[in-house]
Design an enzyme around this catalytic site. Structure first.
Site: not given
Ligand code: UDP
Ligand code: MG
Length: 165
Positions: A96, A124
């Site tokens: 992420t 995503h």
């Molecule tokens: N995100 C962010 N800061 C964080 C965690 C998440 O900006 O500390 C954003 C990032 O764009 C991420 C999205 O929020 O892709 C969704 O978060 P998630 O934890 O679901 O991660 P993903 O499934 O996208 O890896």
């Molecule tokens: Mg996610």
């Protein structure tokens, strides 16, 4: 086990003309694309998509990011289908946090962290089967997917809709 997964090429990916590169990387998985749309993301759709993160301090910026307020007001939504689809796609996406992502992963190669602290990570991908089902149903209607992924029914829609003039 065959699975479906939702992929979004986020607005930074579109703004940076990364669509081709990202689709090429994803084709390494040999998965099938069974749905594809270009979507102008409403606030409501962004809120529903990221509902699990609604209490995070970066939530408002995350909504603006997905709505395209920092880049381009569009997202490319895709459904990939096949053996172990969720993990295969997540592996190519990378972690992420783009700084922690493997440099050859999509997020490692193309992502960045903004000064506001949002991870602009270009893509995503659903994290598990429950999330995939919820997200695919949020972004796609049954007839926009060319395979029968989930049970659907016929319902009368008594709503006004735009048609070609
Ligand atoms: N995100 C962010 N800061 C964080 C965690 C998440 O900006 O500390 C954003 C990032 O764009 C991420 C999205 O929020 O892709 C969704 O978060 P998630 O934890 O679901 O991660 P993903 O499934 O996208 O890896
Ligand atoms: Mg996610």
């Amino acid at each position: 086990m065959d699975q479906a997964t939702l992929v979004l090429i986020k607005p930074d990916g579109l703004k940076k003309s990364l669509t081709g590169n990202i689709l090429t990387r994803l084709s390494e998985t040999k998965l099938d694309i069974v749905g594809a749309r270009i979507v102008k993301v409403s606030r409501e759709l962004a809120q529903k998509h990221y509902v699990m993160l609604k209490d995070k301090p970066f939530f408002e910026d995350l909504l603006k990011y997905l709505m395209g307020e920092y880049h381009k007001k569009k997202v490319m939504a895709l459904v990939y289908y096949g053996e172990d689809a969720i993990q295969k796609v997540r592996n190519i996406c990378g972690a992420t946090n783009p700084e922690e992502a493997d440099p050859v992963s999509i997020r490692g190669a193309y992502g960045r962290i903004t000064t506001k602290g949002v991870y602009e990570n270009a893509i995503h991908a659903s994290a598990n089967p429950e999330e995939a089902e919820r997200e695919i149903k949020l972004w796609f209607a049954p007839d926009e997917i060319i395979s029968e992924l989930y049970p659907a029914k016929v319902a009368k829609k008594n709503v006004e809709a735009r048609v070609w003039a």
